[in-house]
Design a protein around this motif. Structure first.
Motif, short mmCIF file in Angstrom:
data_model
loop_
_atom_site.label_atom_id
_atom_site.label_comp_id
_atom_site.label_asym_id
_atom_site.label_seq_id
_atom_site.Cartn_x
_atom_site.Cartn_y
_atom_site.Cartn_z
N ARG A 261 40.90 5.16 15.68
CA ARG A 261 41.42 6.38 16.29
C ARG A 261 40.24 7.22 16.71
O ARG A 261 39.65 7.93 15.90
CB ARG A 261 42.35 7.11 15.32
N HIS A 262 39.90 7.10 17.98
CA HIS A 262 38.66 7.63 18.54
C HIS A 262 37.49 6.99 17.81
O HIS A 262 37.15 5.84 18.09
CB HIS A 262 38.64 9.16 18.50
N ASP A 263 36.87 7.66 16.85
CA ASP A 263 35.73 7.07 16.16
C ASP A 263 36.00 6.87 14.67
O ASP A 263 35.07 6.67 13.90
CB ASP A 263 34.48 7.94 16.33
N GLU A 264 37.29 6.88 14.28
CA GLU A 264 37.60 6.77 12.85
C GLU A 264 38.48 5.56 12.58
O GLU A 264 39.59 5.46 13.12
CB GLU A 264 38.31 8.04 12.35
N PRO A 265 38.00 4.61 11.75
CA PRO A 265 38.81 3.42 11.42
C PRO A 265 39.99 3.78 10.52
O PRO A 265 39.84 4.48 9.52
CB PRO A 265 37.83 2.50 10.68
N TYR A 266 41.15 3.27 10.92
CA TYR A 266 42.37 3.38 10.13
C TYR A 266 42.88 1.98 9.82
O TYR A 266 42.53 1.02 10.50
CB TYR A 266 43.46 4.12 10.91
N SER A 267 43.71 1.89 8.78
CA SER A 267 44.37 0.63 8.51
C SER A 267 45.64 0.88 7.71
O SER A 267 45.71 1.83 6.92
CB SER A 267 43.47 -0.32 7.72
N ARG A 268 46.60 0.01 7.94
CA ARG A 268 47.71 -0.07 7.00
C ARG A 268 47.15 -0.64 5.70
O ARG A 268 46.34 -1.58 5.70
CB ARG A 268 48.80 -0.98 7.56
N ILE A 269 47.55 -0.06 4.57
CA ILE A 269 47.08 -0.51 3.26
C ILE A 269 48.29 -0.71 2.34
O ILE A 269 49.18 0.14 2.29
CB ILE A 269 46.14 0.54 2.60
N GLN A 270 48.30 -1.84 1.66
CA GLN A 270 49.27 -2.04 0.59
C GLN A 270 48.53 -1.84 -0.74
O GLN A 270 47.66 -2.63 -1.10
CB GLN A 270 49.86 -3.45 0.66
N TRP A 271 48.87 -0.74 -1.42
CA TRP A 271 48.26 -0.46 -2.72
C TRP A 271 48.91 -1.37 -3.76
O TRP A 271 50.13 -1.50 -3.80
CB TRP A 271 48.42 1.01 -3.08
N LEU A 272 48.07 -1.97 -4.61
CA LEU A 272 48.54 -3.07 -5.45
C LEU A 272 48.35 -2.81 -6.94
O LEU A 272 47.39 -2.15 -7.36
CB LEU A 272 47.76 -4.35 -5.11
N ASP A 273 49.26 -3.40 -7.71
CA ASP A 273 48.98 -3.69 -9.11
C ASP A 273 48.56 -5.16 -9.15
O ASP A 273 49.24 -6.02 -8.59
CB ASP A 273 50.23 -3.46 -9.96
N VAL A 274 47.42 -5.43 -9.76
CA VAL A 274 46.88 -6.80 -9.83
C VAL A 274 46.86 -7.21 -11.29
O VAL A 274 46.23 -6.55 -12.12
CB VAL A 274 45.45 -6.86 -9.23
N ARG A 275 47.55 -8.32 -11.61
CA ARG A 275 47.71 -8.73 -13.00
C ARG A 275 47.15 -10.13 -13.23
O ARG A 275 47.08 -10.94 -12.31
CB ARG A 275 49.19 -8.70 -13.40
N ASP A 276 46.83 -10.39 -14.48
CA ASP A 276 46.41 -11.73 -14.90
C ASP A 276 47.67 -12.56 -15.13
O ASP A 276 48.02 -12.92 -16.25
CB ASP A 276 45.56 -11.64 -16.17
N ASP A 277 48.35 -12.85 -14.03
CA ASP A 277 49.63 -13.56 -14.06
C ASP A 277 49.67 -14.47 -12.84
O ASP A 277 49.79 -13.99 -11.72
CB ASP A 277 50.78 -12.55 -14.05
N HIS A 278 49.53 -15.76 -13.04
CA HIS A 278 49.46 -16.67 -11.90
C HIS A 278 50.79 -16.81 -11.16
O HIS A 278 50.81 -17.24 -10.01
CB HIS A 278 48.99 -18.05 -12.38
N ASP A 279 51.89 -16.44 -11.81
CA ASP A 279 53.19 -16.51 -11.13
C ASP A 279 53.43 -15.28 -10.26
O ASP A 279 53.95 -15.39 -9.15
CB ASP A 279 54.31 -16.66 -12.17
N VAL A 280 53.08 -14.10 -10.77
CA VAL A 280 53.24 -12.86 -10.01
C VAL A 280 51.93 -12.08 -10.10
O VAL A 280 51.81 -11.11 -10.87
CB VAL A 280 54.42 -12.02 -10.55
N PRO A 281 50.92 -12.49 -9.32
CA PRO A 281 49.62 -11.82 -9.45
C PRO A 281 49.57 -10.43 -8.85
O PRO A 281 48.76 -9.61 -9.27
CB PRO A 281 48.68 -12.77 -8.70
N PHE A 282 50.44 -10.15 -7.86
CA PHE A 282 50.38 -8.86 -7.16
C PHE A 282 51.76 -8.22 -7.13
O PHE A 282 52.78 -8.89 -6.95
CB PHE A 282 49.94 -9.05 -5.69
N THR A 283 51.78 -6.89 -7.25
CA THR A 283 52.96 -6.10 -6.96
C THR A 283 52.53 -4.97 -6.04
O THR A 283 51.55 -4.27 -6.32
CB THR A 283 53.58 -5.50 -8.24
N VAL A 284 53.24 -4.80 -4.92
CA VAL A 284 52.93 -3.72 -3.98
C VAL A 284 53.52 -2.42 -4.51
O VAL A 284 54.73 -2.30 -4.69
CB VAL A 284 53.47 -4.04 -2.57
#
Length: 299
Positions: A39-62
């Motif tokens: 946006r002109h000179d400023e980078p933007y992005s869509r971001i999915q903020w995550l919970d990251v777990r030591d769980d190979h079946d469900v490693p991420f929750t948005v």
């Protein structure tokens, strides 16, 4: 990084680093490179903020999904897998607009400047005899001089596109590799030590964290983990440490905070700066939380 759905949590280095961030109290967000905008000179992005777990079946929750200025972040990790194509190039150019208060790892210009197949040739006394060319005739003459060679595309990754060639063999694989003379390839002296595996060394701010030996699967010549290979513990040799010390000033000056180098028989083969892997295996063999060491250094 690459899509969350493609992550293999039992081996993925990016996931392992994200876990360390969360365990150390940081907020972690995921972005696909295609979500970036300027946006002109400023980078933007869509971001999915995550919970990251030591769980190979469900490693991420948005936890939340929003579009924000990337300057809000203390650090942005660029860990999309190769190939380094036009989209990858544009991603680095957009990230160049971030202010100094947001650290980009690895520095976008450093990622642009260091082709992972060619960077080792900046340290020629540590590399096997090499030819970079798109000419089949030149490659054939090179093989005639030195014998068996390994041929790989300059923009390859994960062992894809690699062929082995010996003098007198049918040159058609070289025609295919060079796309009939339209594509550069790296032709390199074949190292017999490759039969025992190749060593991946991970470097943090130019210093070695440790190493693993990648060994090919039965009936497969390539040692890459992506090609069915397995990781084994291995120690660093004095020659390995000499190579790391030689690379350190260049890595640090170019903002390459986290890198991986590949060594076969004491010879430097590649310098990986986009998304070096092997951290989980290395941590298990060392009995050490190397992912925490990396995030601690970044803090």
């Amino acid at each position: 990084m690459d899509p969350l759905g493609s992550v293999k949590p039992w081996k993925d280095t990016t996931y392992f680093l994200m876990r360390a961030c969360v365990e150390r109290g940081h907020t972690v967000g995921y972005a696909d490179p295609g979500w970036l905008s300027l946006r002109h000179d400023e980078p933007y992005s869509r971001i999915q903020w995550l919970d990251v777990r030591d769980d190979h079946d469900v490693p991420f929750t948005v936890l939340a999904d929003e579009t924000v200025p990337l300057s809000r972040a203390d650090a942005v990790w660029l860990r999309t897998d190769p190939p380094f194509d036009r989209g990858y190039l544009y991603t680095t150019l957009l990230l160049d607009f971030l202010p100094p208060t947001t650290r980009v790892i690895n520095r976008p210009q450093g990622v642009r400047d260091w082709n992972e197949k060619l960077a080792a040739l900046a340290f020629p006394r540590y590399t096997p005899r090499t030819l970079v060319s798109n000419s089949v005739e030149e490659i054939l003459a090179f093989a005639d001089r030195i014998g068996r060679i390994t041929v790989k595309p300059v923009d390859g990754h994960g062992g894809k596109g690699i062929v082995f060639f010996s003098p007198g063999e049918d040159p058609s694989p070289l025609e295919a590799a060079t796309r009939a003379g339209q594509h550069w390839v790296v032709s390199q002296e074949y190292l017999p030590a490759a039969r025992e595996g190749d060593k991946r060394i991970l470097l943090l701010q130019g210093d070695p964290l440790g190493s693993i030996l990648r060994v090919h699967a039965e009936g497969v010549e390539l040692n890459n983990l992506d090609q069915g290979g397995s990781a084994q513990p291995v120690d660093l040799t004095p020659r390995d440490r000499e190579i790391c010390a030689e690379l350190k000033p260049a890595l640090v000056s170019r903002g390459i905070f986290f890198a991986g180098i590949d060594v076969i028989g004491g010879q430097l083969i590649e310098v990986n700066v986009t998304s070096p892997t092997g951290l989980q295996e290395m941590s298990r063999f060392a009995g050490e939380s190397l992912h925490h060491r990396i995030i601690s250094a970044l803090e």
